[in-house]
Structures are given as C-alpha cells and as structure tokens.
Write an enzyme that holds these catalytic residues in place. Structure first.
Site, PDB file in Angstrom:
ATOM      1  N   LYS A  15      24.063   7.210   0.906  1.00 54.35           N
ATOM      2  CA  LYS A  15      24.586   5.926   1.386  1.00 54.35           C
ATOM      3  C   LYS A  15      26.107   5.834   1.375  1.00 54.35           C
ATOM      4  O   LYS A  15      26.763   6.289   0.460  1.00 54.35           O
ATOM      5  CB  LYS A  15      24.038   4.773   0.531  1.00 54.35           C
ATOM      6  CG  LYS A  15      22.562   4.522   0.679  1.00 54.35           C
ATOM      7  CD  LYS A  15      22.152   4.038   2.065  1.00 54.35           C
ATOM      8  CE  LYS A  15      22.596   2.616   2.352  1.00 54.35           C
ATOM      9  NZ  LYS A  15      21.956   1.637   1.473  1.00 54.35           N
ATOM     10  N   SER A  32      25.734   4.269  -3.227  1.00 52.84           N
ATOM     11  CA  SER A  32      24.556   3.671  -3.829  1.00 52.84           C
ATOM     12  C   SER A  32      24.255   4.391  -5.142  1.00 52.84           C
ATOM     13  O   SER A  32      24.414   5.603  -5.232  1.00 52.84           O
ATOM     14  CB  SER A  32      23.368   3.791  -2.880  1.00 52.84           C
ATOM     15  OG  SER A  32      22.153   3.679  -3.597  1.00 52.84           O
ATOM     16  N   HIS A  58      25.140 -12.238  23.527  1.00 56.91           N
ATOM     17  CA  HIS A  58      23.827 -12.355  22.876  1.00 56.91           C
ATOM     18  C   HIS A  58      23.490 -11.094  22.078  1.00 56.91           C
ATOM     19  O   HIS A  58      22.336 -10.759  21.903  1.00 56.91           O
ATOM     20  CB  HIS A  58      22.719 -12.631  23.903  1.00 56.91           C
ATOM     21  CG  HIS A  58      23.027 -13.790  24.809  1.00 56.91           C
ATOM     22  ND1 HIS A  58      22.602 -15.067  24.576  1.00 56.91           N
ATOM     23  CD2 HIS A  58      23.764 -13.846  25.948  1.00 56.91           C
ATOM     24  CE1 HIS A  58      23.034 -15.865  25.533  1.00 56.91           C
ATOM     25  NE2 HIS A  58      23.755 -15.153  26.379  1.00 56.91           N
ATOM     26  N   GLU A 116      31.007  -6.685   3.592  1.00 56.76           N
ATOM     27  CA  GLU A 116      29.958  -7.620   3.198  1.00 56.76           C
ATOM     28  C   GLU A 116      30.543  -8.736   2.344  1.00 56.76           C
ATOM     29  O   GLU A 116      30.128  -9.892   2.420  1.00 56.76           O
ATOM     30  CB  GLU A 116      28.851  -6.886   2.443  1.00 56.76           C
ATOM     31  CG  GLU A 116      28.105  -5.897   3.329  1.00 56.76           C
ATOM     32  CD  GLU A 116      27.353  -4.859   2.501  1.00 56.76           C
ATOM     33  OE1 GLU A 116      26.377  -5.232   1.848  1.00 56.76           O
ATOM     34  OE2 GLU A 116      27.754  -3.678   2.502  1.00 56.76           O
TER      35      GLU A 116
END
Ligand code: ARG
Length: 462
Positions: free
Chosen positions: A283, A277, A155, A290
């Site tokens: 970043k 970024s 979970h 992704e």
C-alpha cells in the site's frame, strides 16, 4: 486578585472558575493585547488622563510582560482569569500602582473585541501567504503539463479531452479567489476599530478614537459602541473563508486520491507525502489528501458552531462571545498544518502522461463529431442525435468510433460520408476550445495565473 471583586463578599466556586477561565486558550492574544494596551495608554495620556511619566511606566512595563510571554517565562497566577487579567496582574507586579490606571475608561469588552480583530488581521495575512505558496506549486505543475492530454469529467464520467494544465489551474483559481476574499475581508476589518466603545456606551474620556485606531493600523472606527462590543462578523467571515478554503482543498484532494488509485494511475505521490499500511506491504496511501478532505468537515463545523453561538444573543456583550476564540484558533491551526503539507505534496507529485492519454476514448470526441456536422449545415439538435447513433453503432459493432466502416457512416448520415478522420484528434479538439478560459486557451490562462502570482509579490517563473 480579581479585577471585579469589590462588590463580592465570596470567592468564585472552583467549578465556575474552571468553566469561566479562558487563559488556557486566549493566552495566544498576548501580543495583540499588549499592543492594544500600549495604544490605549498613549491615548489616555493624549487625553490628559495620564501623565507622560505614568504613560511611560505603563509602556515599559507592558513591554516587559510581552517579553516574558515571548520568552516563555510568563508564570500564571491562580487568579488569572483570561489574557487581559493576566497581563494586568503581571503589569501590577512589575510597574506597581500605576498599573491600576491602565484600564481607565476601557472595558474588557472593547479590549477583547480589538484584540480579536488585530489577531484576525495577522492570521488572514499568514493564511494568504500559505495559500499563495500552494498556488505557486499548482502553477508550476500546470507549466509542466501543457501538452499532457487527459479526459475531463462531468458527473465523474469521461466527457471531453482537456490538458492536465487546464485541470491543475482549475484548482488554482479557487485558491486565488480565497486569497482575494481574505484581503477584502481584512480591508473591512481594518476600517472599524472598536477601542473606545467601553463596556457598551462608549468611554467618557476625550479620546481621539481615529488617532487611536490609526496608531493600531486601523483606518477607521466603529460607528456604534453597543454594536461594536458584540460584533463578531469578522470572526464569522474568517471562519467562512476558512471553511471554503477547506472545501477547495478537499476537492483538489479528492481528484488526486482518485488519480493516485492504481486503477487510474494518473498520479503518483512522492514517498515523503504518502504513507504505508501496517498490514498490507504493497500500500501507498494518500493520507495527507484524506486529511485535507476530512478536515474540511471540521472547518465547516467551526463556522456552523460560531453562527449558532451568535444567533439570538441580546444586545451588547455576552459571555457567550468567549466561545469565538477556540474555533478561530483551531481553524487557523488546521489550515496552517494543511497548507504547507499540501504545497510539498503538489510540488513533488508526478503525473503519468501516457496513462492519462491512454484513458482517452474517441467517444470523448462525439461532441466534435456533432460540431463537424454543424459545420456541414446540420442543425445542432439533429447533429447531436446522429452523433449519438454513431456512438451506439460503434458500441454494437464492438469497434472504436474512427473504425466504423464507410458504409455504416453513410447509412447514419450522408454528411458523414466525407472524411471524418480529422475529427478524431484529441489535441485538435482541445485547441478548438480557444475562447478565453477554454482548455485551448491555456497559454493565456497561464499568463493570467502568473500575473496574479506576481501581483502577490512572488517572482513567477517564465
Ligand atoms: N475573556 C472574555 C472574552 O473572551 C473577555 C471579555 C470579558 N468581559 C466581561 N464583561 N466579562 O470574551
């Protein structure tokens, strides 16, 4: 030149030509199309339909067309509707009149069905090889982290301690199953060569279909010509496996995206496999991961799309079937772009063992505390309740589980009065789960993973 112009007195409208033509994507079948045509020419000669000279002219001409495609010098003509017409048109220019005999007893229906199977067999092999390479990277990471402890989750909540090796291998086995799925599917595809099915009812010439099939690397032939020209089960199977690979890669990616988040800090991607970024200088973004997660949606879409195309088609070939190719090619291209990038990313990713170990809370040993009570003869249900009370009391007192006082423990259960310190050992808790496939049996598991890799022809490290 149109292959089917005889009955027509008008040319095709340009809008229909643009809609109908498939050469812009099915040129990729040129190699298998020419291989199939060469086998057909030989089978026609075998059946006495062509002379040996005619056969040899066709074989030589087809080889020249193949060379033009391979060299990138093939020039398309306005009438080239699809790869089959383009090859035949060019063959005619190269070999002359005899080219008109190649299509004897054959239809583009059994031709394209054969082409697609041959292409799929090659595609399955290439995707398998890329999956094996990624599998090797996962196993090597597992080998590096046999003693790295981390919280295993259910979970998405910390559940029990495991090793990072166990976690890495949990992403290896799904990909190993995908390789086996591809191999098994390819075996069934090889057993059913459709060539000789003609347009729908079979060829009227005395073709030895079994010999023809074997000359193309198939092991057997299709049983029903009407089914054979419309069957795209293999395309749907490939797209299902591609979609499932996408799902597996997406789950691996999701874990790593979370692990690479600085709040977790479990993993760090090499700079070559992350991106920055344009605005925020600090970043480090896991873009390839992704994209793995994102492209799984595209792969699932291709499967759903093809099944929708196939559903409710009447018997025999229908032009709807031309829609089978773009999703297949795109699924292949998508995986061929993803898998090598992910392989490099996994090879170069580093885990932070101290961060992972630091995320372990003694509460993750609550099950072990219950098991400790079970050992003392307490029924598990009761032991579970007592362990739950113990966790709650520790929370109330604001201390870690092992720091509860002897009085508190004795009040919870007389069985807890003894020495429970031994329970709070993460490595021991992992080692206790030594059943086959358990986190404590990873030496055996690693050996099985390496054996699997070796069976795929990769010399796995010791
Ligand atoms: N380009 C067609 C396809 O991909 C080839 C088969 C055409 N057959 C036909 N009867 N028009 O499906």
């Amino acid at each position: 030149m149109r292959l089917w112009g005889g009955v027509f007195s008008k040319g095709t409208d340009d809008t229909v030509r643009r809609l109908n033509d498939s050469l812009r994507f099915d040129w990729r079948l040129y190699d298998v199309d020419i291989t199939g045509s060469r086998a057909w020419a030989s089978a026609l000669a075998q059946a006495g339909v062509l002379t040996i000279e005619e056969r040899d002219q066709l074989l030589g001409g087809l080889e020249r067309v193949r060379a033009e495609f391979a060299a990138g010098t093939f020039v398309t003509a306005p009438g080239d509707e699809d790869i089959h017409t383009a090859v035949e048109r060019r063959l005619h220019e190269i070999a002359g009149q005899v080219a008109g005999k190649l299509h004897t007893g054959r239809s583009r229906n059994d031709q394209v069905a054969t082409d697609l199977l041959l292409w799929l067999l090659g595609a399955a092999q290439q995707i398998s090889a890329q999956l094996v390479a990624l599998s090797v990277a996962l196993i090597q990471q597992a080998e590096r982290h046999t003693t790295t402890l981390m919280p295993g989750m259910t979970h998405f909540q910390p559940a029990q301690p495991i090793t990072a090796a166990h976690w890495w291998l949990s992403h290896f086995w799904p990909l190993a199953r995908d390789v086996e799925r591809l191999e098994h599917a390819a075996g069934t595809w090889r057993a059913r060569c459709p060539l000789g099915s003609g347009a729908l009812a079979g060829t009227p010439y005395p073709i030895d279909r079994q010999a023809l099939a074997e000359s193309l690397g198939f092991s057997g032939v299709t049983a029903n010509s009407l089914d054979a020209v419309a069957d795209r089960d293999h395309a749907a199977e490939f797209l299902f496996i591609a979609a499932l690979i996408g799902v597996h890669l997406s789950r691996l990616a999701e874990d790593l995206i979370i692990f690479a988040n600085p709040s977790f800090g479990f993993a760090r991607l090499d700079e070559r496999f992350s991106t920055g970024s344009s605005l925020m200088p600090q970043k480090r973004n896991p873009d390839p991961l992704e994209l793995a997660r994102g492209k799984s949606g595209r792969l699932i879409g291709h499967l759903a799309g093809l099944l929708a195309t196939l559903k409710a088609l009447p018997s025999g070939y229908n032009k709807d079937l031309q829609e089978d190719k773009e999703p297949l090619f795109d699924a292949f291209d998508t995986l061929s772009a993803l898998l090598p990038a992910l392989t490099g990313l996994i090879e170069t990713a580093s885990l932070a063992p101290s961060k992972m170990r630091g995320a372990l809370d003694p509460a993750l040993l609550a099950t072990d505390l219950a098991d400790y009570l079970v050992e003392k003869g307490v029924p598990f249900r009761e032991a579970h309740t007592v362990a739950g009370h113990t966790v709650r009391l520790a929370e109330t007192r604001g201390v870690a589980l092992p720091d509860l006082s002897a009085e508190d423990l004795a009040a919870l259960s007389e069985q807890l009065a003894g020495d429970i310190a031994q329970v709070f050992d993460f490595a021991a808790a992992v080692a206790r789960r030594s059943v086959v496939g358990g986190a404590g049996e990873q030496t055996g598991q690693l050996a099985r993973a390496r054996a699997w890799i070796r069976a795929k022809g990769v010399p796995a490290s010791e």
